[in-house]
Design an enzyme around this catalytic site. Structure first.
Site, PDB file in Angstrom:
ATOM      1  N   ASP A  28      -4.605  -0.082  -2.437  1.00 51.05           N
ATOM      2  CA  ASP A  28      -3.172  -0.065  -2.119  1.00 51.05           C
ATOM      3  C   ASP A  28      -2.655   1.365  -1.980  1.00 51.05           C
ATOM      4  O   ASP A  28      -3.170   2.281  -2.611  1.00 51.05           O
ATOM      5  CB  ASP A  28      -2.407  -0.808  -3.229  1.00 51.05           C
ATOM      6  N   GLY A  29      -1.643   1.536  -1.137  1.00 52.36           N
ATOM      7  CA  GLY A  29      -0.967   2.826  -1.042  1.00 52.36           C
ATOM      8  C   GLY A  29      -1.171   3.564   0.273  1.00 52.36           C
ATOM      9  O   GLY A  29      -0.734   4.714   0.401  1.00 52.36           O
ATOM     10  N   HIS A  45      -3.814   3.723   7.114  1.00 50.03           N
ATOM     11  CA  HIS A  45      -4.914   2.734   7.112  1.00 50.03           C
ATOM     12  C   HIS A  45      -6.206   3.365   7.634  1.00 50.03           C
ATOM     13  O   HIS A  45      -7.287   3.096   7.117  1.00 50.03           O
ATOM     14  CB  HIS A  45      -4.545   1.514   7.957  1.00 50.03           C
ATOM     15  N   GLU A  75      -0.651 -12.954   2.629  1.00 53.31           N
ATOM     16  CA  GLU A  75       0.748 -12.508   2.724  1.00 53.31           C
ATOM     17  C   GLU A  75       0.921 -11.341   3.705  1.00 53.31           C
ATOM     18  O   GLU A  75       2.028 -11.102   4.201  1.00 53.31           O
ATOM     19  CB  GLU A  75       1.269 -12.071   1.344  1.00 53.31           C
ATOM     20  N   LEU A 139     -26.494  -3.206  -2.286  1.00 52.50           N
ATOM     21  CA  LEU A 139     -25.107  -3.577  -2.582  1.00 52.50           C
ATOM     22  C   LEU A 139     -24.613  -4.730  -1.699  1.00 52.50           C
ATOM     23  O   LEU A 139     -24.849  -4.736  -0.489  1.00 52.50           O
ATOM     24  CB  LEU A 139     -24.217  -2.347  -2.334  1.00 52.50           C
ATOM     25  N   ARG A 196      -6.953  -1.061  -9.273  1.00 51.66           N
ATOM     26  CA  ARG A 196      -5.840  -1.082  -8.310  1.00 51.66           C
ATOM     27  C   ARG A 196      -5.302   0.329  -8.182  1.00 51.66           C
ATOM     28  O   ARG A 196      -4.971   0.968  -9.189  1.00 51.66           O
ATOM     29  CB  ARG A 196      -4.714  -2.030  -8.731  1.00 51.66           C
TER      30      ARG A 196
HETATM   31  C1  IPE Z   1      -2.411  -6.077  -1.753  1.00 51.70           C
HETATM   32  O1  IPE Z   1      -1.580  -5.026  -1.389  1.00 51.70           O
HETATM   33  C2  IPE Z   1      -3.207  -6.550  -0.573  1.00 51.70           C
HETATM   34  C3  IPE Z   1      -4.265  -5.647  -0.117  1.00 51.70           C
HETATM   35  C4  IPE Z   1      -4.585  -4.508  -0.680  1.00 51.70           C
HETATM   36  C5  IPE Z   1      -5.011  -6.090   1.048  1.00 51.70           C
HETATM   37  P1  IPE Z   1      -0.065  -5.278  -0.913  1.00 51.70           P
HETATM   38  O2  IPE Z   1       0.504  -3.962  -0.610  1.00 51.70           O
HETATM   39  O3  IPE Z   1      -0.040  -6.291   0.157  1.00 51.70           O
HETATM   40  O4  IPE Z   1       0.576  -5.916  -2.241  1.00 51.70           O
HETATM   41  P2  IPE Z   1       2.093  -5.944  -2.715  1.00 51.70           P
HETATM   42  O5  IPE Z   1       2.891  -6.463  -1.581  1.00 51.70           O
HETATM   43  O6  IPE Z   1       2.464  -4.545  -3.077  1.00 51.70           O
HETATM   44  O7  IPE Z   1       2.090  -6.843  -3.905  1.00 51.70           O
HETATM   45  C1  IPE Z   2      -2.878  -1.178   1.418  1.00 51.77           C
HETATM   46  O1  IPE Z   2      -1.904  -0.222   1.672  1.00 51.77           O
HETATM   47  C2  IPE Z   2      -3.498  -1.728   2.683  1.00 51.77           C
HETATM   48  C3  IPE Z   2      -3.195  -3.141   2.953  1.00 51.77           C
HETATM   49  C4  IPE Z   2      -2.413  -3.905   2.245  1.00 51.77           C
HETATM   50  C5  IPE Z   2      -3.826  -3.722   4.112  1.00 51.77           C
HETATM   51  P1  IPE Z   2      -0.411  -0.620   2.027  1.00 51.77           P
HETATM   52  O2  IPE Z   2      -0.293  -0.782   3.494  1.00 51.77           O
HETATM   53  O3  IPE Z   2       0.014  -1.800   1.229  1.00 51.77           O
HETATM   54  O4  IPE Z   2       0.366   0.677   1.548  1.00 51.77           O
HETATM   55  P2  IPE Z   2       1.735   0.752   0.765  1.00 51.77           P
HETATM   56  O5  IPE Z   2       1.626  -0.122  -0.436  1.00 51.77           O
HETATM   57  O6  IPE Z   2       2.807   0.284   1.704  1.00 51.77           O
HETATM   58  O7  IPE Z   2       1.877   2.190   0.417  1.00 51.77           O
HETATM   59 MG    MG Z   3       0.867  -2.008  -0.581  1.00 51.49          MG
END
Ligand code: IPE
Ligand code: IPE
Ligand code: MG
Length: 259
Positions: A28-29, A45, A75, A139, A196
């Site tokens: 995430d992030g 990404h 989602e 792996l 996470r």
């Molecule tokens: C979780 O991240 C899904 C993936 C990493 C693929 P999100 O960014 O979608 O989750 P929320 O919305 O912060 O809970």
């Molecule tokens: C995780 O990063 C990648 C996916 C969910 C596919 P995000 O796109 O959720 O990045 P933030 O959370 O908006 O920073």
């Molecule tokens: Mg996110």
């Protein structure tokens, strides 16, 4: 720097019985990482893919058996179409571009989720990668794609109900073991460690059944900044945890660290 990392690696490898067999990651992030640089989310990404490559290589170095990456949730379709399209295109391209390295490193690629919900082009790219890495013994790289924990549980319940109706399964036979075999992750052990990134303290519908006794490791680092060092630090932290599985300390001493 490299020396320090090699020293971290040696410390991990000195305790082979405490190396997690299965690491799952909520990557995430990416969006925030890009926003901090005044770049579009898709740039985040793309850089996230570089982190994936580093983590796959580092997991191989540690002899991790399974690495499950939360790549796209059920989602995530609710995001702007342009971002969804870019993510999907990146997924197919990354898979094919890196197939030779996966083969060379003996990585076996599998997927978890409702793959039927992806477009035929993306399914074809994944199917090719799965086919060409099918016999690899290193792996297991498990991409959670169009994945939702609740969806997975409902899909399992439906299959079990159908089997009961058909007389193939008796209601009395439904236990944790049987239920697990109806999940997308049948044949994969539950994750030992769930990482996470980006500091969010939530599960976001990931592996709801499988993480009942998984060790959680949440760090503020944004996914594109995650790499070999961060993975080693997470595994070292895991090695210092005491997994009790509901027991008391005296009962678990000298037992291997898995359920
Ligand atoms: C979780 O991240 C899904 C993936 C990493 C693929 P999100 O960014 O979608 O989750 P929320 O919305 O912060 O809970
Ligand atoms: C995780 O990063 C990648 C996916 C969910 C596919 P995000 O796109 O959720 O990045 P933030 O959370 O908006 O920073
Ligand atoms: Mg996110």
């Amino acid at each position: 720097m490299t020396d320090q990392l090699d020293e971290l690696k040696s410390r991990i490898l000195a305790r082979t019985e405490r190396i997690p067999a299965h690491i799952a990651i909520i990557m995430d992030g990416n969006g925030r990482w890009a926003a901090m640089r005044h770049k579009p989310r898709t740039y985040g990404h793309e850089q996230g893919v570089e982190a994936v490559k580093k983590v796959v290589r580092a997991s191989g170095e540690l002899g991790i058996k399974y690495l499950t990456l939360y790549t796209f949730s059920v989602e995530n379709w609710k995001r702007p179409k342009a971002e969804v399209d870019a993510l999907m295109a990146l997924l197919a391209k990354t898979t094919l571009d890196n197939l030779d390295e996966l083969i060379e490193k003996d990585v076996k690629l599998i997927t978890t989720g409702r793959i039927s919900g992806l477009s035929p082009t993306r399914r074809a790219a994944l199917a090719e990668a799965e086919r060409r890495t099918r016999d690899n013994k290193g792996l297991v790289l498990n991409l959670a794609l169009n994945y939702g924990g609740r969806t997975e549980i409902l899909d399992a319940v439906r299959s079990i109900a159908t089997s009961v109706k058909a007389g193939v399964i008796d209601v009395a036979e439904i236990d944790e073991q049987l239920f697990s075999e109806f999940l997308y992750t049948a044949n994969i052990p539950d994750p030992d460690l769930l990482i996470r990134t980006s500091g969010e303290n939530r599960i976001s519908n990931f592996l709801l059944w499988q993480t009942s006794y998984t060790e959680l490791y949440i760090i503020d680092t944004l996914w594109p900044d995650f790499g070999r060092k961060e993975l080693f630090e997470a595994v070292l932290a895991y090695q210092s945890r005491e997994r009790r599985f509901g027991k008391v300390t005296e009962e678990i001493e000298d037992e291997p660290q898995s359920a």
